[in-house]
Design a protein around this motif. Structure first.
Motif, PDB file in Angstrom:
ATOM      1  N   GLU A 145       0.795  -1.223   0.000  1.00  0.00           N
ATOM      2  CA  GLU A 145       0.000   0.000   0.000  1.00  0.00           C
ATOM      3  C   GLU A 145       0.831   1.279   0.000  1.00  0.00           C
ATOM      4  O   GLU A 145       0.352   2.327  -0.438  1.00  0.00           O
ATOM      5  N   CYS A 146       2.046   1.229   0.523  1.00  0.00           N
ATOM      6  CA  CYS A 146       2.849   2.455   0.621  1.00  0.00           C
ATOM      7  C   CYS A 146       3.657   2.756  -0.633  1.00  0.00           C
ATOM      8  O   CYS A 146       4.181   3.861  -0.770  1.00  0.00           O
ATOM      9  N   ALA A 147       3.774   1.800  -1.537  1.00  0.00           N
ATOM     10  CA  ALA A 147       4.663   1.967  -2.689  1.00  0.00           C
ATOM     11  C   ALA A 147       4.259   3.155  -3.566  1.00  0.00           C
ATOM     12  O   ALA A 147       5.088   4.022  -3.875  1.00  0.00           O
ATOM     13  N   LEU A 148       3.006   3.204  -3.969  1.00  0.00           N
ATOM     14  CA  LEU A 148       2.573   4.301  -4.846  1.00  0.00           C
ATOM     15  C   LEU A 148       2.616   5.654  -4.134  1.00  0.00           C
ATOM     16  O   LEU A 148       3.133   6.631  -4.695  1.00  0.00           O
ATOM     17  N   PRO A 149       2.108   5.780  -2.888  1.00  0.00           N
ATOM     18  CA  PRO A 149       2.269   7.060  -2.185  1.00  0.00           C
ATOM     19  C   PRO A 149       3.719   7.502  -2.041  1.00  0.00           C
ATOM     20  O   PRO A 149       4.016   8.695  -2.121  1.00  0.00           O
ATOM     21  N   MET A 150       4.654   6.562  -1.839  1.00  0.00           N
ATOM     22  CA  MET A 150       6.064   6.950  -1.731  1.00  0.00           C
ATOM     23  C   MET A 150       6.576   7.526  -3.042  1.00  0.00           C
ATOM     24  O   MET A 150       7.402   8.450  -3.043  1.00  0.00           O
ATOM     25  N   LEU A 151       6.094   7.017  -4.167  1.00  0.00           N
ATOM     26  CA  LEU A 151       6.494   7.600  -5.455  1.00  0.00           C
ATOM     27  C   LEU A 151       5.929   9.006  -5.618  1.00  0.00           C
ATOM     28  O   LEU A 151       6.593   9.895  -6.160  1.00  0.00           O
ATOM     29  N   ILE A 152       4.700   9.221  -5.162  1.00  0.00           N
ATOM     30  CA  ILE A 152       4.115  10.569  -5.207  1.00  0.00           C
ATOM     31  C   ILE A 152       4.919  11.522  -4.326  1.00  0.00           C
ATOM     32  O   ILE A 152       5.236  12.649  -4.722  1.00  0.00           O
TER      33      ILE A 152
END
Length: 377
Positions: free
Chosen positions: A349-356
């Protein structure tokens, strides 16, 4: 005790709050791995884009871009590999991706700390002494994490600061259910929908809040120093463009300060956003389309230690990577299924927010994503 009514306004603007000193970029599509990775890759592969990050002479720009593009290439390789790993083991690859992304982000402001030197993680944790996730702490050291913390919050983080892993987990919005199910408490965050209200002479900010700020805390005091809670009007769904299917209990806060219109009647959007940003220490950028921002309270109740979700994700990924490397038994499905379940969710779940978070840091402005049909009735 009943709440006071708010100021009346015939007009309004709905937009996520952003730092008026930095600005924002709006995307007419939802966030996705291909979109974000491609926009980070352009910094590494297109000279005009990469070099534009750096001040100084052409020779200096070229030298820094060489370092910059290779940090980014290494980060992208690790991140793309991590996406293919289906469980918490991905955290090791994600952390090394985020470490190199962070170095790239910091290179334009503190290159002397980054280039040609040994660079520490900035966090310390001893897996051999780890007893439980609930009781573990990270210790701040000289290195990337306190530099990144200062770049993103504007505050210095003292070397030696001890940070509770359990508290960090409650600062990450996308894993709230898993954190509760694993027995680590409830999320400390509150979702925000933001409005600029407009009357004949002035503008001000309104925050529609899903959730609560911790009572009698330094975070609540900061909020109430700049906003007052008011009665929620019957037409709040229509004004905030929310579906009538929305059943969530909400609270409404009105800024105490207002921003005057110009002599020609124009509104000052940046001036009004500066009012909103008076609570910057507890206001985090959104990484989900269904809200405008998130309240990330101080990590401590009585002492202000800002900890936006972007930094909590980074620190927890470091922690998870340490356990994956040195003490994977912590995630044993037979012994600790709740922890295995939670850290699988962190990796997923954190992968995409970390890219943002990374794209916002590297481009120096908030990034807001909207599905293609968002602007159609």
């Amino acid at each position: 005790m009943s709440l006071p009514g708010g100021r009346q306004y015939p007009h309004w603007i709905l937009l996520p709050p952003y730092d008026p000193k930095k600005g924002f970029h709006a995307w007419s599509e939802s966030a996705s791995f291909p979109l974000l990775l491609e926009n980070l890759r352009r910094h590494a592969e297109i000279k005009a884009v990469g070099r534009s990050r750096f001040p100084g002479s052409l020779n200096r720009k070229n030298a820094l871009w060489k370092e910059y593009r290779n940090f980014l290439r290494q980060a992208l390789s690790n991140f793309e590999a991590a996406i293919t790993v289906s469980n918490r083991s991905a955290c090791l690859l994600y952390y090394y991706a985020m470490l190199n992304f962070a170095k790239a982000e910091l290179l334009s402001t503190i290159p002397g700390n980054i280039t040609g030197k040994f660079v520490g993680h900035g966090l310390s944790f001893s897996p051999s002494r780890a007893k439980s996730v609930a009781g573990d702490v990270l210790v701040v050291k000289e290195g990337v994490f306190p530099w990144l913390y200062e770049a993103r919050t504007g505050h210095k983080l003292a070397i030696g600061t001890r940070i509770s892993v359990k508290r960090l987990l409650t600062q990450i919005p996308e894993i709230g259910t898993q954190v509760t199910d694993a027995g680590f408490g409830k999320t400390q965050l509150a979702a925000i929908h933001h409005m600029i209200a407009i009357d004949a002479n002035q503008t001000w900010s309104l925050l529609l809040m899903e959730g609560d700020v911790p009572k009698n805390s330094v975070s609540e005091r900061l909020l109430l120093r700049h906003f007052r809670e008011i009665e929620v009007p019957p037409d709040w769904r229509e004004n905030f463009a929310m579906s009538r299917r929305t059943l969530t209990a909400v609270r409404l806060f009105e800024s105490i300060a207002t921003c005057p219109k110009s002599t020609t009647g124009n509104i000052d959007v940046n001036g009004t956003l500066a009012i909103t940003y008076s609570i910057r220490d507890i206001l985090g950028m959104r990484t989900s389309e269904h809200i405008d921002a998130v309240i990330c309270p101080s990590l401590y109740k009585t002492k202000m230690l800002p900890m936006p979700a972007s930094l909590a994700r980074y620190a927890i990924t470091y922690y998870a990577s340490s356990l994956v490397r040195y003490k994977p038994s912590v995630f044993d499905l037979q012994i600790s299924p709740e922890q295995a379940y939670m850290f699988d969710a962190i990796a997923r779940e954190c992968a995409l927010p970390m890219l943002i978070d990374t794209l916002a840091g590297i481009e120096g402005e908030d990034q807001f994503f909207y599905a293609a049909d968002t602007f159609r009735n």
